[in-house]
Design an enzyme around this catalytic site. Structure first.
Site, short mmCIF file in Angstrom:
data_model
loop_
_atom_site.label_atom_id
_atom_site.label_comp_id
_atom_site.label_asym_id
_atom_site.label_seq_id
_atom_site.Cartn_x
_atom_site.Cartn_y
_atom_site.Cartn_z
N ASN A 9 -3.35 10.47 16.94
CA ASN A 9 -3.80 11.17 15.73
C ASN A 9 -5.30 10.96 15.62
O ASN A 9 -5.76 9.88 15.29
CB ASN A 9 -3.06 10.57 14.52
N TRP A 10 -6.03 12.02 15.91
CA TRP A 10 -7.50 11.89 15.94
C TRP A 10 -8.11 11.91 14.55
O TRP A 10 -9.31 11.70 14.41
CB TRP A 10 -8.10 13.02 16.80
N LYS A 11 -7.33 12.20 13.56
CA LYS A 11 -7.82 12.25 12.17
C LYS A 11 -9.08 13.12 12.09
O LYS A 11 -9.18 14.10 12.82
CB LYS A 11 -8.03 10.82 11.64
N HIS A 94 1.45 12.12 6.33
CA HIS A 94 0.72 10.91 6.68
C HIS A 94 0.25 10.22 5.40
O HIS A 94 -0.07 10.88 4.41
CB HIS A 94 -0.48 11.28 7.56
N GLU A 96 -2.44 8.95 4.57
CA GLU A 96 -3.76 9.38 4.09
C GLU A 96 -3.65 10.70 3.32
O GLU A 96 -4.39 10.93 2.37
CB GLU A 96 -4.73 9.49 5.28
N GLU A 166 4.86 4.08 9.51
CA GLU A 166 3.48 3.60 9.51
C GLU A 166 3.24 2.79 8.24
O GLU A 166 2.94 3.38 7.18
CB GLU A 166 2.50 4.78 9.54
N GLY A 172 -5.50 1.26 10.39
CA GLY A 172 -6.95 1.10 10.42
C GLY A 172 -7.44 -0.28 10.01
O GLY A 172 -8.62 -0.47 9.75
N SER A 211 -2.60 0.32 13.78
CA SER A 211 -3.38 -0.63 14.60
C SER A 211 -2.79 -0.87 15.99
O SER A 211 -2.89 -1.98 16.52
CB SER A 211 -3.56 -1.96 13.85
N GLY A 232 -3.98 5.81 16.02
CA GLY A 232 -5.17 6.36 15.37
C GLY A 232 -6.42 6.01 16.18
O GLY A 232 -6.74 6.64 17.17
N GLY A 233 -7.12 4.96 15.74
CA GLY A 233 -8.41 4.60 16.32
C GLY A 233 -8.42 4.53 17.84
O GLY A 233 -9.35 5.03 18.49
P1 13P Z 1 -4.78 3.25 13.45
O1 13P Z 1 -4.16 3.21 14.82
O2 13P Z 1 -6.24 3.54 13.47
O3 13P Z 1 -4.41 2.05 12.65
O4 13P Z 1 -4.13 4.52 12.69
C1 13P Z 1 -2.75 4.68 12.69
C2 13P Z 1 -2.41 6.00 12.12
O5 13P Z 1 -2.60 6.25 10.95
C3 13P Z 1 -1.85 7.02 13.02
O6 13P Z 1 -1.39 8.12 12.32
#
Ligand code: 13P
Length: 255
Positions: A9-11, A94, A96, A166, A172, A211, A232-233
């Site tokens: 997920n590149w956000k 998600h 967020e 999640e 994050g 994470s 994510g990251g």
């Molecule tokens: P991180 O891997 O950056 O913690 O993000 C997880 C995430 O929200 C994937 O959708």
């Protein structure tokens, strides 16, 4: 066996040029034998990334969609538009989006129904906040999110549904859930699906997210209840994401 998936997920990251470079790197670096690789670039890069990954092992996801097929909904993107450019998966609900954009179990449910209707596979996200975990209501929250997301969804439809657990406190933050913590919730989700929704829960992939890094994926993916990861990251760098894919593919293969 349930499908095993590593999804990035590149956000809200990457220009079109950067997205092309990242997608190309992922395509060229390593083709797993057992794990499905999914990437979710931002909307602006989807079309170009679709070209880059066409006829490769990498599948395309969107990070969100609106539930209506078309209409006067300024700023929104429809499932038909996503299908049109080769998107196969869509992340729905998600944390967020729930936190910053007012998504609720009701809007998640509308989107899940719409995604299924338009032959997109929803990756439905659930998970508790730190406060909820500390108050001992993790399972209540996850149950409410699952029942809310899947209201009026037939058991058959779950062939085309992926769930991602999640925990919000792990996203994050560098604080990954322990395999035990994740497994406990994954098993609970399967129980809810089985007992309350009459779903053949054994067939529904449940990913973990929060994470995930190359140095912790092994302990998570080793668990039979964890069917992969939503990253994510660490999905923003070719080396880290490909390493996560490689490790997962090896562990799923039993090595
Ligand atoms: P991180 O891997 O950056 O913690 O993000 C997880 C995430 O929200 C994937 O959708």
């Amino acid at each position: 066996m349930r499908k095993k998936i590593i999804a990035g997920n590149w956000k809200m990251h990457k220009t079109v040029a950067e997205a092309i470079a990242l997608a190309s790197g992922i395509v060229d670096s390593y083709k797993p034998k057992r794990v499905e690789v999914v990437i979710a670039p931002p909307f602006t890069a989807l079309y170009k990334v679709a070209e880059v990954i066409r006829d490769t092992h990498v599948r395309l996801a969107a990070q969100n969609m609106f539930h209506e097929p078309e209409g006067a909904y300024t700023g929104e993107v429809s499932p038909i538009m996503l299908k049109d450019i080769g998107v196969e998966y869509v992340i729905i609900g998600h944390s967020e989006r729930r936190k910053y954009f007012g998504e609720t179990d009701t809007t998640v449910n509308l989107k899940v129904k719409s995604a299924l209707k338009h032959n997109l596979i929803p990756i439905v996200c659930v998970g508790e906040t730190l406060d909820e975990r500390e108050h001992g209501i993790t399972m209540d929250v996850v149950r409410r999110q699952i029942l809310g997301a899947f209201t009026d969804i037939t058991a058959d439809a779950f062939e085309h549904i992926v769930i991602a657990y999640e925990p919000v406190w792990a996203i994050g933050t560098g604080k990954v859930a322990t395999p035990e913590q994740a497994v406990e919730v994954h098993r609970f989700i399967r129980e809810v699906l089985r007992n309350e929704l009459n779903v053949e829960a054994e067939n529904v992939p449940i990913l973990y997210g929060g994470s995930i890094k190359p140095n912790n994926i092994e302990s998570l993916i080793k668990e039979p209840d964890i069917d992969g990861g939503l990253v994510g990251g660490a999905s923003l760098r070719v080396d880290q994401f490909v390493e996560i894919v490689k490790i997962s593919d090896r562990i799923v293969g039993g090595n």
